[in-house]
Design a protein around this motif. Sequence first.
Motif, PDB file in Angstrom:
ATOM      1  N   VAL A 246      -0.882 141.437  48.798  1.00  0.00           N
ATOM      2  CA  VAL A 246      -1.964 141.184  47.971  1.00  0.00           C
ATOM      3  C   VAL A 246      -1.320 140.869  46.622  1.00  0.00           C
ATOM      4  O   VAL A 246      -1.345 139.882  45.918  1.00  0.00           O
ATOM      5  N   VAL A 247      -0.474 141.871  46.080  1.00  0.00           N
ATOM      6  CA  VAL A 247       0.149 141.976  45.026  1.00  0.00           C
ATOM      7  C   VAL A 247       1.354 140.946  44.788  1.00  0.00           C
ATOM      8  O   VAL A 247       1.676 140.040  44.044  1.00  0.00           O
ATOM      9  N   LYS A 248       2.220 140.743  46.094  1.00  0.00           N
ATOM     10  CA  LYS A 248       3.478 140.172  45.981  1.00  0.00           C
ATOM     11  C   LYS A 248       3.409 138.780  46.636  1.00  0.00           C
ATOM     12  O   LYS A 248       4.273 138.004  46.361  1.00  0.00           O
ATOM     13  N   GLY A 249       2.470 138.392  47.437  1.00  0.00           N
ATOM     14  CA  GLY A 249       2.438 137.321  48.017  1.00  0.00           C
ATOM     15  C   GLY A 249       3.194 137.321  49.357  1.00  0.00           C
ATOM     16  O   GLY A 249       3.722 138.554  49.605  1.00  0.00           O
ATOM     17  N   ALA A 250       3.491 136.212  49.889  1.00  0.00           N
ATOM     18  CA  ALA A 250       3.950 136.128  51.287  1.00  0.00           C
ATOM     19  C   ALA A 250       5.711 136.318  51.218  1.00  0.00           C
ATOM     20  O   ALA A 250       6.233 136.386  52.227  1.00  0.00           O
ATOM     21  N   GLY A 251       5.951 135.842  50.120  1.00  0.00           N
ATOM     22  CA  GLY A 251       7.660 135.847  49.897  1.00  0.00           C
ATOM     23  C   GLY A 251       8.003 134.511  50.315  1.00  0.00           C
ATOM     24  O   GLY A 251       7.348 133.654  50.644  1.00  0.00           O
ATOM     25  N   PRO A 252       9.405 134.327  50.401  1.00  0.00           N
ATOM     26  CA  PRO A 252       9.923 133.063  50.575  1.00  0.00           C
ATOM     27  C   PRO A 252       9.962 132.186  51.975  1.00  0.00           C
ATOM     28  O   PRO A 252       9.949 131.260  52.063  1.00  0.00           O
ATOM     29  N   LEU A 253      10.050 133.321  53.156  1.00  0.00           N
ATOM     30  CA  LEU A 253       9.980 132.754  54.220  1.00  0.00           C
ATOM     31  C   LEU A 253       8.315 132.681  54.780  1.00  0.00           C
ATOM     32  O   LEU A 253       8.025 133.193  55.501  1.00  0.00           O
ATOM     33  N   SER A 254       7.679 131.670  54.283  1.00  0.00           N
ATOM     34  CA  SER A 254       6.196 131.574  54.578  1.00  0.00           C
ATOM     35  C   SER A 254       5.697 130.165  54.345  1.00  0.00           C
ATOM     36  O   SER A 254       6.472 129.346  53.566  1.00  0.00           O
ATOM     37  N   PHE A 255       4.629 129.809  54.872  1.00  0.00           N
ATOM     38  CA  PHE A 255       4.018 128.573  54.656  1.00  0.00           C
ATOM     39  C   PHE A 255       3.318 128.603  53.188  1.00  0.00           C
ATOM     40  O   PHE A 255       3.498 127.484  52.418  1.00  0.00           O
ATOM     41  N   ASP A 256       3.158 129.723  52.771  1.00  0.00           N
ATOM     42  CA  ASP A 256       2.759 129.742  51.051  1.00  0.00           C
ATOM     43  C   ASP A 256       3.791 129.238  50.495  1.00  0.00           C
ATOM     44  O   ASP A 256       3.491 128.184  49.182  1.00  0.00           O
TER      45      ASP A 256
END
Length: 185
Positions: A165-175
């Motif tokens: 929730v705080v950091k998000g998904a990171g670089p290896l993600s669809f986001d």
Amino acid sequence: MTALSRLHTSLFAPLDRNDWILPTLARFLFAAVLAAYFWVSGMTKLGDGVLGIFQPSLGAYAQIFPKAMEAVGYDTTQLSFYHWAVVTLGTVAEFILPLLIIVGLMTRLSSLAMIVFIVVQSLTDLNGHDKWGDGLVLGAWFDAPSNSLIMDQRSLWVFLLIVLVVKGAGPLSFDRALKPRAPAA
């Protein structure tokens, strides 16, 4: 002491610049530790046939509404549309939310929804299944045993999800792949 401080900085400063480590590791650990748990739990709630997700099993109702099921003699036809909707949405959530977290799509929202799911699941275990007095289920923080179901295990699950929730998904993600790129200057 200055040399020790410089050594510490030289060893750990690269971690300060690598903000991808925590969210990527959190998603990996969620997949490795919890995805199969939620998948298997969801499978126990499916009814027969292709549309079994919309016709939850008797066990699904018994898991989510144990006291209501006992009150109606385990006859699901006596339950309301509300009961069906909660069981069906809960079952769908057990499949969809972990998948979204693993692939990194709508990760923050999915992780927040998963936290709510875990809180509801825990309250159902305590209230619906009358486990308040069971020390191994509820447990306690700051005690020697670290194997209680709710205060120990599920609080760690929630922490893992809070990281996302705080950091998000990171670089290896669809986001990240779907994130609009800033125009080149």
